[in-house]
Design a protein around this motif. Structure first.
Motif, PDB file in Angstrom:
ATOM      1  N   THR A   1       0.822  -1.218   0.000  1.00  0.00           N
ATOM      2  CA  THR A   1       0.000   0.000   0.000  1.00  0.00           C
ATOM      3  C   THR A   1       0.854   1.265   0.000  1.00  0.00           C
ATOM      4  OG1 THR A   1      -0.159  -0.036   2.413  1.00  0.00           O
ATOM      5  CG2 THR A   1      -1.957  -1.098   1.155  1.00  0.00           C
ATOM      6  N   THR A   2       2.159   1.124   0.202  1.00  0.00           N
ATOM      7  CA  THR A   2       3.061   2.283   0.151  1.00  0.00           C
ATOM      8  C   THR A   2       4.229   1.976  -0.777  1.00  0.00           C
ATOM      9  OG1 THR A   2       4.493   1.612   1.985  1.00  0.00           O
ATOM     10  CG2 THR A   2       2.512   2.888   2.555  1.00  0.00           C
ATOM     11  N   ILE A   3       4.756   3.026  -1.367  1.00  0.00           N
ATOM     12  CA  ILE A   3       5.918   2.883  -2.235  1.00  0.00           C
ATOM     13  C   ILE A   3       7.137   2.514  -1.395  1.00  0.00           C
ATOM     14  CG2 ILE A   3       7.410   4.124  -3.853  1.00  0.00           C
ATOM     15  CD1 ILE A   3       4.745   5.763  -4.501  1.00  0.00           C
ATOM     16  N   ALA A   4       7.236   3.101  -0.200  1.00  0.00           N
ATOM     17  CA  ALA A   4       8.370   2.809   0.678  1.00  0.00           C
ATOM     18  C   ALA A   4       8.466   1.317   1.002  1.00  0.00           C
ATOM     19  CB  ALA A   4       8.273   3.626   1.961  1.00  0.00           C
ATOM     20  N   SER A   5       7.339   0.678   1.281  1.00  0.00           N
ATOM     21  CA  SER A   5       7.387  -0.754   1.610  1.00  0.00           C
ATOM     22  C   SER A   5       7.782  -1.584   0.389  1.00  0.00           C
ATOM     23  CB  SER A   5       6.066  -1.231   2.208  1.00  0.00           C
ATOM     24  OG  SER A   5       4.998  -0.982   1.343  1.00  0.00           O
ATOM     25  N   ALA A   6       7.361  -1.167  -0.798  1.00  0.00           N
ATOM     26  CA  ALA A   6       7.765  -1.878  -2.023  1.00  0.00           C
ATOM     27  C   ALA A   6       9.264  -1.708  -2.266  1.00  0.00           C
ATOM     28  CB  ALA A   6       6.967  -1.374  -3.216  1.00  0.00           C
ATOM     29  N   ILE A   7       9.787  -0.502  -2.032  1.00  0.00           N
ATOM     30  CA  ILE A   7      11.226  -0.268  -2.198  1.00  0.00           C
ATOM     31  C   ILE A   7      12.009  -1.141  -1.225  1.00  0.00           C
ATOM     32  CG2 ILE A   7      13.063   1.436  -1.826  1.00  0.00           C
ATOM     33  CD1 ILE A   7      11.142   3.531  -3.031  1.00  0.00           C
ATOM     34  N   SER A   8      11.542  -1.247   0.011  1.00  0.00           N
ATOM     35  CA  SER A   8      12.229  -2.075   1.016  1.00  0.00           C
ATOM     36  C   SER A   8      12.298  -3.536   0.599  1.00  0.00           C
ATOM     37  CB  SER A   8      11.532  -1.965   2.369  1.00  0.00           C
ATOM     38  OG  SER A   8      11.677  -0.674   2.892  1.00  0.00           O
ATOM     39  N   ALA A   9      11.277  -4.014  -0.085  1.00  0.00           N
ATOM     40  CA  ALA A   9      11.231  -5.413  -0.501  1.00  0.00           C
ATOM     41  C   ALA A   9      11.956  -5.676  -1.820  1.00  0.00           C
ATOM     42  CB  ALA A   9       9.776  -5.860  -0.637  1.00  0.00           C
ATOM     43  N   ALA A  10      12.186  -4.636  -2.605  1.00  0.00           N
ATOM     44  CA  ALA A  10      12.753  -4.789  -3.944  1.00  0.00           C
ATOM     45  C   ALA A  10      14.248  -5.070  -3.903  1.00  0.00           C
ATOM     46  CB  ALA A  10      12.479  -3.533  -4.760  1.00  0.00           C
ATOM     47  N   GLY A  11      14.729  -5.636  -5.003  1.00  0.00           N
ATOM     48  CA  GLY A  11      16.154  -5.914  -5.173  1.00  0.00           C
ATOM     49  C   GLY A  11      16.649  -5.364  -6.499  1.00  0.00           C
ATOM     50  N   THR A  12      17.874  -5.673  -6.827  1.00  0.00           N
ATOM     51  CA  THR A  12      18.497  -5.217  -8.069  1.00  0.00           C
ATOM     52  C   THR A  12      17.657  -5.620  -9.276  1.00  0.00           C
ATOM     53  OG1 THR A  12      20.678  -5.352  -7.066  1.00  0.00           O
ATOM     54  CG2 THR A  12      20.599  -5.381  -9.470  1.00  0.00           C
ATOM     55  N   ASP A  13      17.460  -4.666 -10.182  1.00  0.00           N
ATOM     56  CA  ASP A  13      16.733  -4.864 -11.448  1.00  0.00           C
ATOM     57  C   ASP A  13      15.227  -5.112 -11.269  1.00  0.00           C
ATOM     58  OD1 ASP A  13      19.063  -4.567 -13.052  1.00  0.00           O
ATOM     59  OD2 ASP A  13      19.576  -6.660 -12.702  1.00  0.00           O
ATOM     60  N   ASP A  14      14.688  -4.907 -10.078  1.00  0.00           N
ATOM     61  CA  ASP A  14      13.259  -5.111  -9.870  1.00  0.00           C
ATOM     62  C   ASP A  14      12.451  -3.922 -10.391  1.00  0.00           C
ATOM     63  OD1 ASP A  14      13.727  -7.547  -8.718  1.00  0.00           O
ATOM     64  OD2 ASP A  14      13.024  -6.993  -6.713  1.00  0.00           O
ATOM     65  N   VAL A  15      11.155  -4.155 -10.545  1.00  0.00           N
ATOM     66  CA  VAL A  15      10.206  -3.128 -11.001  1.00  0.00           C
ATOM     67  C   VAL A  15       9.176  -2.920  -9.900  1.00  0.00           C
ATOM     68  CG1 VAL A  15       8.420  -2.574 -12.689  1.00  0.00           C
ATOM     69  CG2 VAL A  15      10.496  -3.759 -13.427  1.00  0.00           C
ATOM     70  N   ILE A  16       8.915  -1.655  -9.589  1.00  0.00           N
ATOM     71  CA  ILE A  16       7.804  -1.298  -8.713  1.00  0.00           C
ATOM     72  C   ILE A  16       6.772  -0.633  -9.602  1.00  0.00           C
ATOM     73  CG2 ILE A  16       7.047   0.166  -6.805  1.00  0.00           C
ATOM     74  CD1 ILE A  16       9.888  -0.232  -5.626  1.00  0.00           C
ATOM     75  N   GLU A  17       5.607  -1.258  -9.723  1.00  0.00           N
ATOM     76  CA  GLU A  17       4.554  -0.742 -10.587  1.00  0.00           C
ATOM     77  C   GLU A  17       3.416  -0.210  -9.723  1.00  0.00           C
ATOM     78  OE1 GLU A  17       2.123  -1.967 -14.598  1.00  0.00           O
ATOM     79  OE2 GLU A  17       2.730  -3.575 -13.238  1.00  0.00           O
ATOM     80  N   ILE A  18       3.116   1.070  -9.890  1.00  0.00           N
ATOM     81  CA  ILE A  18       2.037   1.709  -9.139  1.00  0.00           C
ATOM     82  C   ILE A  18       0.772   1.578  -9.974  1.00  0.00           C
ATOM     83  CG2 ILE A  18       1.266   3.823  -8.012  1.00  0.00           C
ATOM     84  CD1 ILE A  18       4.299   4.637  -7.982  1.00  0.00           C
ATOM     85  N   LEU A  19      -0.263   0.968  -9.406  1.00  0.00           N
ATOM     86  CA  LEU A  19      -1.446   0.561 -10.159  1.00  0.00           C
ATOM     87  C   LEU A  19      -2.597   1.563 -10.135  1.00  0.00           C
ATOM     88  CD1 LEU A  19      -1.565  -3.201  -9.036  1.00  0.00           C
ATOM     89  CD2 LEU A  19      -0.470  -2.207 -11.077  1.00  0.00           C
ATOM     90  N   ASP A  20      -2.412   2.721  -9.526  1.00  0.00           N
ATOM     91  CA  ASP A  20      -3.507   3.689  -9.457  1.00  0.00           C
ATOM     92  C   ASP A  20      -2.962   5.109  -9.574  1.00  0.00           C
ATOM     93  OD1 ASP A  20      -2.324   4.127  -6.989  1.00  0.00           O
ATOM     94  OD2 ASP A  20      -3.996   3.343  -5.824  1.00  0.00           O
ATOM     95  N   SER A  21      -3.858   6.077  -9.495  1.00  0.00           N
ATOM     96  CA  SER A  21      -3.479   7.492  -9.565  1.00  0.00           C
ATOM     97  C   SER A  21      -3.630   8.172  -8.204  1.00  0.00           C
ATOM     98  CB  SER A  21      -4.323   8.218 -10.618  1.00  0.00           C
ATOM     99  OG  SER A  21      -4.002   7.753 -11.912  1.00  0.00           O
ATOM    100  N   SER A  22      -3.444   7.420  -7.154  1.00  0.00           N
ATOM    101  CA  SER A  22      -3.570   7.967  -5.799  1.00  0.00           C
ATOM    102  C   SER A  22      -2.436   8.932  -5.482  1.00  0.00           C
ATOM    103  CB  SER A  22      -3.544   6.836  -4.768  1.00  0.00           C
ATOM    104  OG  SER A  22      -4.696   6.033  -4.887  1.00  0.00           O
ATOM    105  N   VAL A  23      -2.617   9.675  -4.384  1.00  0.00           N
ATOM    106  CA  VAL A  23      -1.557  10.515  -3.844  1.00  0.00           C
ATOM    107  C   VAL A  23      -0.900   9.725  -2.715  1.00  0.00           C
ATOM    108  CG1 VAL A  23      -0.988  12.667  -2.667  1.00  0.00           C
ATOM    109  CG2 VAL A  23      -2.772  12.639  -4.435  1.00  0.00           C
ATOM    110  N   TYR A  24       0.397   9.512  -2.836  1.00  0.00           N
ATOM    111  CA  TYR A  24       1.175   8.785  -1.835  1.00  0.00           C
ATOM    112  C   TYR A  24       2.002   9.797  -1.060  1.00  0.00           C
ATOM    113  CZ  TYR A  24      -0.219   4.547  -4.217  1.00  0.00           C
ATOM    114  OH  TYR A  24      -0.962   3.531  -4.752  1.00  0.00           O
ATOM    115  N   HIS A  25       1.773   9.907   0.241  1.00  0.00           N
ATOM    116  CA  HIS A  25       2.499  10.829   1.113  1.00  0.00           C
ATOM    117  C   HIS A  25       3.674  10.059   1.726  1.00  0.00           C
ATOM    118  CE1 HIS A  25      -0.611  13.956   0.944  1.00  0.00           C
ATOM    119  NE2 HIS A  25      -1.429  12.918   0.823  1.00  0.00           N
ATOM    120  N   GLU A  26       4.859  10.293   1.187  1.00  0.00           N
ATOM    121  CA  GLU A  26       6.016   9.524   1.612  1.00  0.00           C
ATOM    122  C   GLU A  26       7.255  10.411   1.626  1.00  0.00           C
ATOM    123  OE1 GLU A  26       6.161   5.550   0.701  1.00  0.00           O
ATOM    124  OE2 GLU A  26       4.339   5.498  -0.486  1.00  0.00           O
ATOM    125  N   SER A  27       8.263  10.018   2.388  1.00  0.00           N
ATOM    126  CA  SER A  27       9.531  10.759   2.395  1.00  0.00           C
ATOM    127  C   SER A  27      10.648   9.864   2.902  1.00  0.00           C
ATOM    128  CB  SER A  27       9.432  12.023   3.239  1.00  0.00           C
ATOM    129  OG  SER A  27       9.117  11.715   4.575  1.00  0.00           O
TER     130      SER A  27
END
Length: 134
Positions: free
Chosen positions: A15-41
């Protein structure tokens, strides 16, 4: 290479980009499936060639959630951002900043930047852009 999906309503892998980044590895893709506003830093990217892209037909907004913070810290080169609307920090900091790696470079395609007191990019970052606006 793995694909990690993000959707604010919980129907993606994360549900957050930060959590997807934490789980991702080299050469991975994070695909955002909606047009929501993500409040992250303060999201740290330390895996080379990570792609953060919006699913076709969507333009998500990543709005800096902090005060005087950076949205992304890049510690490696090769990151790619596609079709994302970035809203920078309102009181200092950068949208994309380099970590302790001086050779940081990244690519953008179809991205839009707004807001923030500073330039979207910290000095010393190399960027390749197409369809980039701020």
């Amino acid at each position: 290479m793995a694909t990690h999906t993000v959707k604010a309503d919980g129907s993606g892998d994360y549900t957050t980009i930060a959590s997807a980044i934490s789980a991702a590895g080299t050469d991975d893709v994070i695909e955002i499936l909606d047009s929501s506003v993500y409040h992250e830093s303060n999201m740290s990217i330390s895996d080379p060639n990570l792609q953060i892209i919006a699913q076709a037909g969507n333009t998500p907004t990543i709005k800096n959630a902090g005060s005087s913070t950076n949205t992304f810290w890049l510690y490696v080169s090769g990151c790619y951002f596609q079709n994302i609307h970035f809203h920078g920090p309102d009181s200092g900091g950068y949208t994309i900043a380099r970590g302790n790696y001086k050779g940081t470079a990244f690519s953008l395609s179809g991205c839009f930047f707004e807001g923030g007191l500073n330039s979207p990019f910290q000095y010393g970052i190399g960027k390749h852009t197409t369809g980039f606006y701020y």
